[in-house]
Design a protein around this motif. Sequence first.
Motif, PDB file in Angstrom:
ATOM      1  N   ASP A 153     -41.231  53.451  11.243  1.00 43.58           N
ATOM      2  CA  ASP A 153     -41.843  54.541  10.466  1.00 43.58           C
ATOM      3  C   ASP A 153     -41.280  54.679   9.061  1.00 43.58           C
ATOM      4  N   ARG A 154     -40.828  53.566   8.485  1.00 45.54           N
ATOM      5  CA  ARG A 154     -40.463  53.563   7.075  1.00 45.54           C
ATOM      6  C   ARG A 154     -40.719  52.160   6.518  1.00 45.54           C
ATOM      7  N   PRO A 155     -40.812  52.030   5.190  1.00 50.07           N
ATOM      8  CA  PRO A 155     -41.068  50.714   4.602  1.00 50.07           C
ATOM      9  C   PRO A 155     -40.010  49.696   5.026  1.00 50.07           C
ATOM     10  N   LEU A 156     -40.443  48.465   5.195  1.00 47.13           N
ATOM     11  CA  LEU A 156     -39.526  47.401   5.589  1.00 47.13           C
ATOM     12  C   LEU A 156     -38.447  47.209   4.528  1.00 47.13           C
ATOM     13  N   GLY A 157     -37.186  47.328   4.944  1.00 44.91           N
ATOM     14  CA  GLY A 157     -36.080  47.036   4.054  1.00 44.91           C
ATOM     15  C   GLY A 157     -35.888  45.538   3.896  1.00 44.91           C
ATOM     16  N   HIS A 158     -35.127  45.159   2.895  1.00 47.43           N
ATOM     17  CA  HIS A 158     -34.925  43.738   2.609  1.00 47.43           C
ATOM     18  C   HIS A 158     -34.295  43.005   3.794  1.00 47.43           C
ATOM     19  N   SER A 159     -33.300  43.596   4.438  1.00 47.81           N
ATOM     20  CA  SER A 159     -32.616  42.919   5.540  1.00 47.81           C
ATOM     21  C   SER A 159     -33.520  42.715   6.749  1.00 47.81           C
ATOM     22  N   HIS A 160     -34.568  43.517   6.866  1.00 51.38           N
ATOM     23  CA  HIS A 160     -35.533  43.365   7.955  1.00 51.38           C
ATOM     24  C   HIS A 160     -36.729  42.506   7.546  1.00 51.38           C
ATOM     25  N   GLY A 161     -36.628  41.829   6.386  1.00 46.71           N
ATOM     26  CA  GLY A 161     -37.690  40.913   5.989  1.00 46.71           C
ATOM     27  C   GLY A 161     -38.681  41.490   5.006  1.00 46.71           C
ATOM     28  N   GLY A 162     -38.364  42.649   4.431  1.00 46.55           N
ATOM     29  CA  GLY A 162     -39.276  43.308   3.520  1.00 46.55           C
ATOM     30  C   GLY A 162     -39.346  42.650   2.151  1.00 46.55           C
ATOM     31  N   PRO A 163     -40.409  42.962   1.420  1.00 46.63           N
ATOM     32  CA  PRO A 163     -41.309  44.083   1.712  1.00 46.63           C
ATOM     33  C   PRO A 163     -42.406  43.776   2.731  1.00 46.63           C
ATOM     34  N   VAL A 164     -42.578  42.484   3.084  1.00 47.23           N
ATOM     35  CA  VAL A 164     -43.647  42.101   4.014  1.00 47.23           C
ATOM     36  C   VAL A 164     -43.116  41.005   4.936  1.00 47.23           C
ATOM     37  N   ARG A 165     -43.352  41.166   6.227  1.00 46.20           N
ATOM     38  CA  ARG A 165     -42.989  40.136   7.191  1.00 46.20           C
ATOM     39  C   ARG A 165     -44.127  39.937   8.179  1.00 46.20           C
ATOM     40  N   LEU A 166     -44.073  38.861   8.912  1.00 42.92           N
ATOM     41  CA  LEU A 166     -44.971  38.654  10.038  1.00 42.92           C
ATOM     42  C   LEU A 166     -44.403  39.383  11.246  1.00 42.92           C
ATOM     43  N   TYR A 167     -45.290  39.948  12.084  1.00 41.18           N
ATOM     44  CA  TYR A 167     -44.851  40.535  13.345  1.00 41.18           C
ATOM     45  C   TYR A 167     -45.754  40.039  14.452  1.00 41.18           C
ATOM     46  N   VAL A 168     -45.172  39.327  15.414  1.00 45.52           N
ATOM     47  CA  VAL A 168     -45.907  38.748  16.548  1.00 45.52           C
ATOM     48  C   VAL A 168     -45.373  39.420  17.798  1.00 45.52           C
ATOM     49  N   ALA A 169     -46.025  40.485  18.235  1.00 48.74           N
ATOM     50  CA  ALA A 169     -45.488  41.352  19.279  1.00 48.74           C
ATOM     51  C   ALA A 169     -45.181  40.650  20.600  1.00 48.74           C
ATOM     52  N   PRO A 170     -46.025  39.732  21.103  1.00 49.27           N
ATOM     53  CA  PRO A 170     -45.761  39.188  22.439  1.00 49.27           C
ATOM     54  C   PRO A 170     -44.802  38.007  22.463  1.00 49.27           C
ATOM     55  N   MET A 171     -44.254  37.619  21.310  1.00 50.31           N
ATOM     56  CA  MET A 171     -43.402  36.440  21.251  1.00 50.31           C
ATOM     57  C   MET A 171     -41.985  36.812  20.834  1.00 50.31           C
ATOM     58  N   TYR A 172     -41.050  35.898  21.118  1.00 50.33           N
ATOM     59  CA  TYR A 172     -39.671  36.115  20.685  1.00 50.33           C
ATOM     60  C   TYR A 172     -39.635  36.310  19.177  1.00 50.33           C
ATOM     61  N   PHE A 173     -38.617  37.072  18.738  1.00 52.81           N
ATOM     62  CA  PHE A 173     -38.624  37.621  17.387  1.00 52.81           C
ATOM     63  C   PHE A 173     -38.506  36.554  16.302  1.00 52.81           C
ATOM     64  N   TYR A 174     -38.074  35.329  16.646  1.00 50.95           N
ATOM     65  CA  TYR A 174     -38.001  34.304  15.604  1.00 50.95           C
ATOM     66  C   TYR A 174     -39.383  33.915  15.090  1.00 50.95           C
ATOM     67  N   LYS A 175     -40.434  34.206  15.867  1.00 57.42           N
ATOM     68  CA  LYS A 175     -41.792  33.941  15.395  1.00 57.42           C
ATOM     69  C   LYS A 175     -42.233  34.945  14.325  1.00 57.42           C
ATOM     70  N   SER A 176     -41.565  36.089  14.247  1.00 58.72           N
ATOM     71  CA  SER A 176     -41.938  37.136  13.283  1.00 58.72           C
ATOM     72  C   SER A 176     -41.213  36.888  11.962  1.00 58.72           C
ATOM     73  N   ALA A 177     -41.697  35.923  11.217  1.00 60.51           N
ATOM     74  CA  ALA A 177     -41.010  35.434  10.025  1.00 60.51           C
ATOM     75  C   ALA A 177     -40.773  36.536   8.999  1.00 60.51           C
ATOM     76  N   LYS A 178     -39.537  36.599   8.493  1.00 57.83           N
ATOM     77  CA  LYS A 178     -39.186  37.571   7.470  1.00 57.83           C
ATOM     78  C   LYS A 178     -39.565  37.042   6.079  1.00 57.83           C
ATOM     79  N   TRP A 179     -39.656  37.979   5.120  1.00 58.00           N
ATOM     80  CA  TRP A 179     -39.901  37.660   3.706  1.00 58.00           C
ATOM     81  C   TRP A 179     -41.148  36.776   3.532  1.00 58.00           C
ATOM     82  N   LEU A 180     -42.241  37.197   4.170  1.00 66.11           N
ATOM     83  CA  LEU A 180     -43.467  36.396   4.193  1.00 66.11           C
ATOM     84  C   LEU A 180     -44.066  36.252   2.796  1.00 66.11           C
ATOM     85  N   SER A 181     -44.408  35.023   2.425  1.00 67.95           N
ATOM     86  CA  SER A 181     -45.006  34.794   1.105  1.00 67.95           C
ATOM     87  C   SER A 181     -46.253  33.925   1.142  1.00 67.95           C
ATOM     88  N   GLY A 182     -46.464  33.163   2.227  1.00 70.18           N
ATOM     89  CA  GLY A 182     -47.616  32.281   2.267  1.00 70.18           C
ATOM     90  C   GLY A 182     -48.213  32.148   3.653  1.00 70.18           C
TER      91      GLY A 182
END
Length: 217
Positions: A153-182
């Motif tokens: 419930d707050r904007p993604l901080g840098h350490s959590h991959g902000g400002p934008v990251r991928l989030y893949v709910a049913p998979m292990y967290f390494y699939k939710s790539a941080k610092w998404l750019s492409g």
Amino acid sequence: MLGLGAAGLVTAPYLQHGFEAVADKDPTGLSGLLPNGGGFRYYSVASSVPERGPEDYRLTVGGLVERPAEYTLDALRALPQTRVVRDVQCVTGWRVPGTPFEGVPLWRLLDAAGVRPEAGAIRFDCFDGTYTESLTLPQARRDDVLVALRMQDRPLGHSHGGPVRLYVAPMYFYKSAKWLSGITLTEKVEPGYWEELGYDVDAWVGRSNGRDDAPTV
């Protein structure tokens, strides 16, 4: 004892936010070895990651699409948002229950770009210059796969991959790539950073990587 317990409850959010602020500025990654009240650990495979915000963040959508696109942070914020609340499960074992993520369903960006018939997968690139991930097209079109802009419930901080990251709910967290750019549409799956080092490409929680964790869906 009751007084100390009450004090702990009052101060815990401030301590956690303070720890995250330190982790945001930690170029060594050593803060990831410390316990954190939020349950998360901070990982990066790059020695340092630049911070980006509304003035310089860009997300590209390209590859096997009819209409390549580039989104600013404000443009992503202006799109319809979806909120997903699930457990976060790391393949190393730690788990954070009931974590809210909010963002744009990935399928919206894919539909806007017009996926070409020969596309079967997606490669995700990150502005740390090192990390990549992948999904098949059917996986990417799930309603619980987000281009996430908010967490807890707050904007993604840098350490959590902000400002934008991928989030893949049913998979292990390494699939939710941080610092998404492409986001690049490809013919077939291109294994990501950890898959090249032996992790499973299809990383369903409890059904991959030799683990039997409870599913997050």
